[in-house]
Write a protein that holds these residues in place. Structure first.
Motif, PDB file in Angstrom:
ATOM      1  N   PHE A   1       0.863  -1.186   0.000  1.00 20.58           N
ATOM      2  CA  PHE A   1       0.000   0.000   0.000  1.00 20.58           C
ATOM      3  C   PHE A   1       0.901   1.237   0.000  1.00 20.58           C
ATOM      4  O   PHE A   1       1.670   1.463   0.944  1.00 20.58           O
ATOM      5  CB  PHE A   1      -0.911   0.004   1.220  1.00 20.58           C
TER       6      PHE A   1
ATOM      7  N   PRO B   1       0.249   5.368  -1.303  1.00 21.87           N
ATOM      8  CA  PRO B   1      -0.588   6.344  -2.010  1.00 21.87           C
ATOM      9  C   PRO B   1       0.170   7.016  -3.168  1.00 21.87           C
ATOM     10  O   PRO B   1       1.404   6.996  -3.215  1.00 21.87           O
ATOM     11  CB  PRO B   1      -0.958   7.352  -0.914  1.00 21.87           C
ATOM     12  N   ASN B   2      -0.584   7.609  -4.073  1.00 20.50           N
ATOM     13  CA  ASN B   2       0.009   8.302  -5.210  1.00 20.50           C
ATOM     14  C   ASN B   2       0.409   9.709  -4.776  1.00 20.50           C
ATOM     15  O   ASN B   2      -0.415  10.633  -4.711  1.00 20.50           O
ATOM     16  CB  ASN B   2      -0.991   8.381  -6.380  1.00 20.50           C
TER      17      ASN B   2
ATOM     18  N   SER C   1      -2.938   1.713  -4.153  1.00 26.31           N
ATOM     19  CA  SER C   1      -2.864   3.084  -3.632  1.00 26.31           C
ATOM     20  C   SER C   1      -4.094   3.471  -2.844  1.00 26.31           C
ATOM     21  O   SER C   1      -4.144   4.585  -2.284  1.00 26.31           O
ATOM     22  CB  SER C   1      -2.659   4.068  -4.801  1.00 26.31           C
ATOM     23  N   ASN C   2      -5.098   2.615  -2.764  1.00 27.38           N
ATOM     24  CA  ASN C   2      -6.327   2.900  -2.032  1.00 27.38           C
ATOM     25  C   ASN C   2      -6.545   1.798  -0.999  1.00 27.38           C
ATOM     26  O   ASN C   2      -6.304   0.609  -1.257  1.00 27.38           O
ATOM     27  CB  ASN C   2      -7.512   2.973  -3.003  1.00 27.38           C
ATOM     28  N   VAL C   3      -7.044   2.208   0.155  1.00 30.22           N
ATOM     29  CA  VAL C   3      -7.276   1.254   1.237  1.00 30.22           C
ATOM     30  C   VAL C   3      -8.359   0.252   0.839  1.00 30.22           C
ATOM     31  O   VAL C   3      -8.362  -0.885   1.311  1.00 30.22           O
ATOM     32  CB  VAL C   3      -7.638   1.997   2.531  1.00 30.22           C
ATOM     33  N   ARG C   4      -9.275   0.663  -0.018  1.00 30.37           N
ATOM     34  CA  ARG C   4     -10.347  -0.241  -0.424  1.00 30.37           C
ATOM     35  C   ARG C   4      -9.827  -1.460  -1.183  1.00 30.37           C
ATOM     36  O   ARG C   4     -10.510  -2.488  -1.234  1.00 30.37           O
ATOM     37  CB  ARG C   4     -11.344   0.515  -1.305  1.00 30.37           C
ATOM     38  N   ASP C   5      -8.651  -1.339  -1.771  1.00 32.51           N
ATOM     39  CA  ASP C   5      -8.078  -2.460  -2.509  1.00 32.51           C
ATOM     40  C   ASP C   5      -7.352  -3.459  -1.608  1.00 32.51           C
ATOM     41  O   ASP C   5      -6.898  -4.510  -2.083  1.00 32.51           O
ATOM     42  CB  ASP C   5      -7.105  -1.942  -3.578  1.00 32.51           C
TER      43      ASP C   5
ATOM     44  N   TRP D   1      -5.058   9.670   4.129  1.00 30.51           N
ATOM     45  CA  TRP D   1      -4.571   8.363   3.719  1.00 30.51           C
ATOM     46  C   TRP D   1      -3.930   7.597   4.878  1.00 30.51           C
ATOM     47  O   TRP D   1      -4.024   6.375   4.957  1.00 30.51           O
ATOM     48  CB  TRP D   1      -3.583   8.507   2.568  1.00 30.51           C
TER      49      TRP D   1
ATOM     50  N   SER E   1      -6.798   6.344   7.241  1.00 35.74           N
ATOM     51  CA  SER E   1      -7.530   5.219   6.657  1.00 35.74           C
ATOM     52  C   SER E   1      -6.685   3.937   6.698  1.00 35.74           C
ATOM     53  O   SER E   1      -7.188   2.840   6.983  1.00 35.74           O
ATOM     54  CB  SER E   1      -7.943   5.540   5.224  1.00 35.74           C
TER      55      SER E   1
ATOM     56  N   TRP F   1      -7.573   0.566   8.874  1.00 37.08           N
ATOM     57  CA  TRP F   1      -7.644  -0.777   8.273  1.00 37.08           C
ATOM     58  C   TRP F   1      -6.765  -1.777   9.025  1.00 37.08           C
ATOM     59  O   TRP F   1      -7.158  -2.928   9.266  1.00 37.08           O
ATOM     60  CB  TRP F   1      -7.206  -0.704   6.812  1.00 37.08           C
TER      61      TRP F   1
END
Length: 474
Positions: free
Chosen positions: A333, A335-336, A360-364, A390, A393, A397
């Motif tokens: 993980f 971020p961009n 780059s997203n926590v949802r992934d 970011w 989040s 997670w």
């Protein structure tokens, strides 16, 4: 004539079916051809009835044992008076017998008669019994007859019936055992042996015993405080072997890394060293050889790396690259960011050539629990990253996922950790971190001893044969 046998002791052999009866003759009936015995014995055991009557048809052999007259009487009516001259006492037993004489009857079918004499009560060779026993004649090598005792007579011939009605007195015999005297003797013997051993120990010195990890050769006293730092006021830790490892402030740690870079330990080399050490620790936490085997390739462990755009993030990416090379399913993980550290860009390029996955997203990130989470979100230089969306989040997670967390090179902060770590890995020398439930480990990043001396630290490696060692608070 028949009344003359009353009161005599006889032994009547009725064959193998009826056995042998012994007793005192109480009556003889010539009409019915029977003989009655008072207080009879059957095969050496007392009969339960007071009198037994035997028919002449059942009698195979009749022997008389007359204590009063000591004469031999035959079944044919002929009587031969013989004076007893000697008593056979060759063997020490409970019975004694006279030598056997053959009958003087001319009838060839008449059996030989043996006269037995009972030893008086109280004799030294008597066991207290008054039962008369007999001996049979036997011919050895066709020669003269010798008196032999059959095996059955040896085993069952004694009058042991007198003690059958008496129960064994356990309490009385137990009372005869003096426990106090016996134990006093044992203690006295042990006391003498202990005194002798104590005396011998002064004469010769006892050799000490050693454990399997101790050296039997004499050496210098062990110094456990082998690392000293200038103006030390921080915390102290110790290794499993007892070596004391002091903590250093972040400014001194920063000067130490800068001095190592001047002598050639560049950031890239340090990142590679940190990546290898952290990977070794992570593989051990994942199960080591018990988990990572060719037969278990269908259950590959899953590791999630949470990294930021700084040097600590580059350290995590280096660890993820080595984990991916060891058949671990890695999810990175990151971020961009518009601007990132050069080391982070270099490590991402290398990581992209592995089988690892970058998001780059926590949802992934996976919603189900995974095997391990490696936290590299924090930075020593910028603590305000915790306020970024970011960062929050990713921390949420990690806390919601039930996987254990390994934190690499966390910063010193009085605030609570945003991600609760189960293990913490420090570099070179530990920082004075806040005491938490996290277990602290220390990894060797390859700084030479003279570099430590250059910044004022007297250093001796506490790692021994390992690159990662656990630290315990003192």
């Amino acid at each position: 004539m028949a009344t003359s046998w009353v009161g005599s002791v006889v032994s009547i052999n009725c064959g193998p079916t009826l056995g042998v009866y012994q007793g005192e003759v109480s009556s003889v009936d010539q009409t019915s051809q029977t003989i009655s015995l008072r207080q009879p014995y059957h095969n050496g055991l007392r009969c339960p009835v007071p009198e037994v009557t035997v028919s002449a048809m059942d009698i195979k052999e009749l022997k008389f044992v007359d204590i009063q007259n000591a004469v031999t009487k035959s079944t044919s009516g002929q009587r031969t008076a013989t004076e007893v001259t000697s008593l056979h006492t060759g063997r020490q037993n409970n019975r004694s017998s006279l030598p056997s004489f053959p009958s003087s009857s001319s009838n060839p079918g008449t059996a030989p008669i043996t006269i037995l004499r009972r030893v008086p009560t109280g004799s030294s060779n008597s066991r207290g019994g008054t039962q008369a026993t007999h001996r049979k004649n036997s011919v050895r090598n066709g020669g003269a007859g010798w008196t032999m005792r059959p095996k059955d007579d040896e085993c069952f011939g004694d009058g042991t019936d007198e003690d059958l009605d008496t129960d064994f007195d356990f309490e009385g015999n137990l009372a005869l055992f003096d426990k106090a005297a016996v134990f006093s003797q044992i203690e006295e013997k042990n006391g003498n042996s202990n005194r002798a051993h104590h005396h011998n120990s002064h004469a010769e010195q006892k050799h000490p015993s050693y454990r399997h990890d101790e050296n039997i050769l004499e050496s210098k006293p062990v110094t456990y405080r082998q690392i000293t730092v200038p103006q030390h006021r921080g915390k102290e830790y110790c290794t499993d072997s007892g070596l004391v490892v002091p903590s250093i402030p972040y400014e001194l740690h920063k000067h130490l890394l800068a001095a190592a870079e001047r002598w050639g330990l560049s950031l890239e080399r340090r990142l590679e060293m940190i990546g290898v050490c952290s990977t070794q620790m992570a593989l051990t936490l994942l199960g080591g050889p018990n988990r990572l085997t060719p037969k278990n390739i269908h259950q590959r462990p899953t590791v999630a790396l949470l990294c930021g755009p700084h040097v600590q993030g580059a350290q995590g990416i280096s660890c993820g690259r080595h984990l991916a090379n060891h058949d671990v399913e890695v999810i990175l993980f990151l971020p961009n960011f518009v601007k990132m550290h050069e080391s982070v860009i270099s490590e991402i390029n290398l990581f992209s050539r592995t089988s690892g996955k970058q998001v780059s997203n926590v949802r992934d990130l996976p919603m189900s629990p995974i095997d391990l989470v490696i936290n590299c979100l924090d930075c020593h230089e910028n603590l305000l990253l915790r306020e970024q969306p970011w960062y929050r989040s990713a921390a949420d997670w990690a806390n919601q996922n039930r996987a254990p967390v390994l934190s690499i090179d966390p910063p010193v902060s009085e605030q609570d950790q945003t991600v609760e770590a189960k293990w913490t890995l420090s570099l070179g020398l530990p920082l004075p971190l806040v005491e938490r439930e996290s277990r602290l480990y220390l990894c060797d990043i390859g700084i030479p001893n003279l570099v430590f001396q250059e910044v004022g630290i007297s250093y001796h490696s506490p790692f021994g044969c390992k690159f990662v060692v656990p630290l315990h608070p003192v």
